[in-house]
Design an enzyme around this catalytic site. Structure first.
Site, mmCIF file in Angstrom:
data_model
loop_
_atom_site.group_PDB
_atom_site.id
_atom_site.type_symbol
_atom_site.label_atom_id
_atom_site.label_comp_id
_atom_site.label_asym_id
_atom_site.label_seq_id
_atom_site.Cartn_x
_atom_site.Cartn_y
_atom_site.Cartn_z
ATOM 1 N N HIS A 81 0.828 -1.204 0.000
ATOM 2 C CA HIS A 81 0.000 0.000 0.000
ATOM 3 C C HIS A 81 0.865 1.257 0.000
ATOM 4 O O HIS A 81 1.939 1.303 0.608
ATOM 5 C CB HIS A 81 -0.892 0.035 1.240
ATOM 6 C CG HIS A 81 -2.191 -0.691 1.076
ATOM 7 N ND1 HIS A 81 -3.056 -0.447 0.032
ATOM 8 C CD2 HIS A 81 -2.780 -1.660 1.830
ATOM 9 C CE1 HIS A 81 -4.126 -1.228 0.152
ATOM 10 N NE2 HIS A 81 -3.975 -1.976 1.233
ATOM 11 N N CYS A 138 0.466 2.915 -4.624
ATOM 12 C CA CYS A 138 -0.181 4.171 -4.985
ATOM 13 C C CYS A 138 0.559 5.345 -4.350
ATOM 14 O O CYS A 138 1.050 5.261 -3.231
ATOM 15 C CB CYS A 138 -1.627 4.179 -4.510
ATOM 16 S SG CYS A 138 -2.613 2.853 -5.215
#
Length: 284
Positions: A81, A138
């Protein structure tokens, strides 16, 4: 010349926004390094899931960097993440966003690793040491309201996917609500000229995009890492960075992923082979 790597992949985030393809990314990159670039088992350190804490990542990364010698080539790969926050310093808001990678023990107080932290470590690279940084996560959450959002925008990918963005809680996002247009800034990796001369950054998407954790041919992978490895494997590791970048971009477009990878480095590195340094010009 020594070649060393630190590979980090996190699927299990304690049940909150778990991912599926990050461990496969690590094994894929590891196979590429061993098969085509001469990395030994001893030269590759792997941190996955509960072992991929903030302390372990930063400690191992700093050790790899500070113990390197001129002529060495290093690789740091992170699959997991990512997020982005507007940070506070001395009780006053900064004028830019900090991009984050999220370790296994991620929390919103101090349990994350910012681009500034990584940039500070990269400034410790000894002269003559080069480093390939590959981030499949991301970098921003513009318009994203959940960790698992299903298909990306527009047509969506050909394969089922989830994104790798971790949405900050409301007390974090309230720092910049309505001011997003004022916060665009260059990645911290490139704010220091000492860094651009000796490191190469591969990012899985632009800073305002999400990266896909995708089901490809029956198994989950980071879409960016999957195609990066696919094209290196097809070319037996012998390919210029610019060419590799273009092929990865084409594959992601063809399979309808909206993310656009980034290759950021000194121009001389772009026209050199992957995992190699630019050739020095001979004096006449």
């Amino acid at each position: 010349m020594n070649r060393k790597a630190l590979l980090v992949g996190i699927n299990d985030y304690g049940g909150i926004g778990d991912l599926r393809g990050c461990i496969n990314d690590v094994t894929n990159i590891r196979n590429i390094l061993k098969t085509f670039f001469g990395f030994s088992n001893e030269a590759i350190r792997v941190l996955t899931d509960a072992r991929a804490t903030k302390e372990n990542i930063l400690t191992r990364l700093e050790k790899m960097i500070t113990q390197s010698e001129p002529g060495d080539f290093l690789v740091f790969h992170f699959s997991g993440h990512g997020s982005q926050i507007r940070d506070l310093e001395n009780d006053e808001l900064k004028d830019h966003m900090d991009e984050l990678i999220c370790p296994w023990d991620m929390n919103w107080d101090d349990g994350y690793i910012t681009d500034d932290m990584l940039a500070n470590l990269l400034t410790k690279l000894p002269e003559g040491v080069h480093m390939e940084v590959i981030l499949d996560c991301c970098h921003s959450g513009t318009g994203t309201r959940e960790v698992l959002t299903g298909q990306p925008e527009e047509l969506g990918p050909l394969y089922p996917s989830i994104n790798r963005y971790w949405m900050p809680p409301v007390d974090i996002t309230s720092r910049y609500e309505g001011e997003e247009h004022l916060l665009r800034s260059k990645r911290a990796f490139l704010r220091d000229e000492r860094i651009t001369k000796n490191h190469i950054l591969w990012a899985g998407c632009k800073e305002n995009q999400t990266a896909s954790d995708a089901l490809i041919h029956g198994s989950y992978n980071g879409a960016f890492t999957y195609y990066l490895c696919k094209h290196m494997r097809e070319n037996q590791g012998s390919i210029l960075r610019n060419d590799l970048y273009e092929r990865v971009c084409h594959s992601l477009r063809y399979h309808r992923y909206h993310q656009v990878p980034q290759l950021e480095c000194d121009p001389a590195f772009k026209t050199a082979g992957v995992m190699t340094s630019p050739k020095k010009k001979q004096r006449v």
